[in-house]
Design a protein around this motif. Sequence first.
Motif, PDB file in Angstrom:
ATOM      1  N   GLY A 201       0.769  -1.234   0.000  1.00  0.00           N
ATOM      2  CA  GLY A 201       0.000   0.000   0.000  1.00  0.00           C
ATOM      3  C   GLY A 201       0.801   1.285   0.000  1.00  0.00           C
ATOM      4  O   GLY A 201       0.225   2.376   0.108  1.00  0.00           O
TER       5      GLY A 201
ATOM      6  N   ASP B 128      -0.393   3.809  -2.843  1.00  0.00           N
ATOM      7  CA  ASP B 128      -1.828   3.995  -3.096  1.00  0.00           C
ATOM      8  C   ASP B 128      -2.193   5.449  -3.369  1.00  0.00           C
ATOM      9  O   ASP B 128      -3.025   5.752  -4.241  1.00  0.00           O
TER      10      ASP B 128
ATOM     11  N   THR C  35      -1.048  -8.653  -6.352  1.00  0.00           N
ATOM     12  CA  THR C  35      -1.589  -7.961  -5.183  1.00  0.00           C
ATOM     13  C   THR C  35      -1.524  -6.451  -5.375  1.00  0.00           C
ATOM     14  O   THR C  35      -2.467  -5.719  -5.024  1.00  0.00           O
ATOM     15  N   TYR C  36      -0.424  -5.988  -5.927  1.00  0.00           N
ATOM     16  CA  TYR C  36      -0.247  -4.555  -6.178  1.00  0.00           C
ATOM     17  C   TYR C  36      -1.279  -4.051  -7.185  1.00  0.00           C
ATOM     18  O   TYR C  36      -1.915  -3.003  -6.981  1.00  0.00           O
TER      19      TYR C  36
ATOM     20  N   ARG D  22      -4.580  -3.663  -5.499  1.00  0.00           N
ATOM     21  CA  ARG D  22      -4.616  -2.487  -4.618  1.00  0.00           C
ATOM     22  C   ARG D  22      -4.862  -1.216  -5.433  1.00  0.00           C
ATOM     23  O   ARG D  22      -5.635  -0.346  -5.036  1.00  0.00           O
TER      24      ARG D  22
ATOM     25  N   THR E  36      -8.518  -1.173  -6.663  1.00  0.00           N
ATOM     26  CA  THR E  36      -9.422  -0.924  -5.543  1.00  0.00           C
ATOM     27  C   THR E  36      -9.351   0.534  -5.098  1.00  0.00           C
ATOM     28  O   THR E  36     -10.381   1.169  -4.808  1.00  0.00           O
ATOM     29  N   THR E  37      -8.141   1.082  -5.064  1.00  0.00           N
ATOM     30  CA  THR E  37      -7.948   2.481  -4.665  1.00  0.00           C
ATOM     31  C   THR E  37      -8.626   3.435  -5.638  1.00  0.00           C
ATOM     32  O   THR E  37      -9.329   4.376  -5.228  1.00  0.00           O
TER      33      THR E  37
END
Length: 405
Positions: A150, A153, A197-198, A201, A204-205
């Motif tokens: 994160g 982000d 995963t990145y 993120r 989603t952000t």
Amino acid sequence: MAVRQSRARSGRRPAHAAAAAIAAAVFLAAVPGVAAGEPPAPGPGPSTEAGAESTPAFGAYLDYGPRGVARMAALSHWLGGAELRVGHTYLPGDRWSNIEGAPGFLDVWADWRTRQADRMLVLNVPMMERNEEHLGDGEVRRLLRQGAAGRFDHHFRALAERLVALKVPDTVLVLGWEMNGTTYSHRCGPDPEAWKTYWNRIVTTMRAVPGQKFRFDFAPSRGRDAVPWTRCYPGDATVDIIGMDSYDQPRGMTFDEQVKEPYGLQAHVDFAKAHDKPISYPEWGLFRNGDNAAYMRGMLAWMDEHKPVYNTVTDYCPHGVWQCDDNPRSTAVYRSVLFGRTDESEPTAPKPEEPGTPTAPPVPPVPSTAPEPPVDCSPLELGDWVEYWLGGKLCMRLDWYSRNE
């Protein structure tokens, strides 16, 4: 794609452009006999959701800045009025402030997008700063894990907020393109799990920003490259389009082989179908095999058959067909297939080559889009930004003082 023109952002900013435009307007009012081109067309009504059009959208990468916007009209004219509904540009990946969409960089693209409801803005978004500095695998792995935790982000939140503020909340974001290769710092190979995963993120952000309607395009390069691109796929929940960058390479590979190779064009279509996702071709064009009309015919026919959401040919040498004079036979094929194509047009299948030694078909010259200055009128060089926003060059009549005596 490793061979690409630099997309480092120009130092010119729209704040300068606005000041220059105001100065030009004052000059226009103060000096008799100054002529300007036609003003830009008025804006359209409210935007509609992209992707529901009857004919797949197409366009070309023509330049990262305002020149790219200005050249679309000329390319459309060269194609007999064909509708270029896709504007495609890239955020520079040199530093985070540019990945956030530095003030002014995206304004001209947003202005183009909002002028017609059926247009589509495609924006390639780097996942890392120093994206083309050839960082080692160890450094990339460390950065991917930081992203997965994160740390970055806020940069993507800032980009999402900027796009919404510019009234282009439906932009297609080609995030971390060609991740299966070795060119970019945002590559997947050093740590595929951290990369996925990145990606999740980031999506989603950006989706959490009010007003957004983004679509995220997962776009590897064709073939296996450094790592099979299927290992990098982050999951259906955060992918809206499954794209592919597909250039005519490696040397000696036919188009049919590009279709059938592992992780090639057919595998791409099959993978997208299995995941119930539409496809796209954000980058495609000629490359290692030179002026290859067979590739051009094959790629155009492939896209007519499989109906991607959009495609944009990379239009500079060695890949291009309009801004590159090195590929006359491929240029003629591209122009003949897409000439006059609109939403109502039926796709025209490329004609097969006749047996024997082919000859290069004539390629009409690119028509000039610059208006002819009036007689006794001296054009004023005010720069690309001013000319874009004013709708053309300004010129000053050389005899204005005598007409006012």
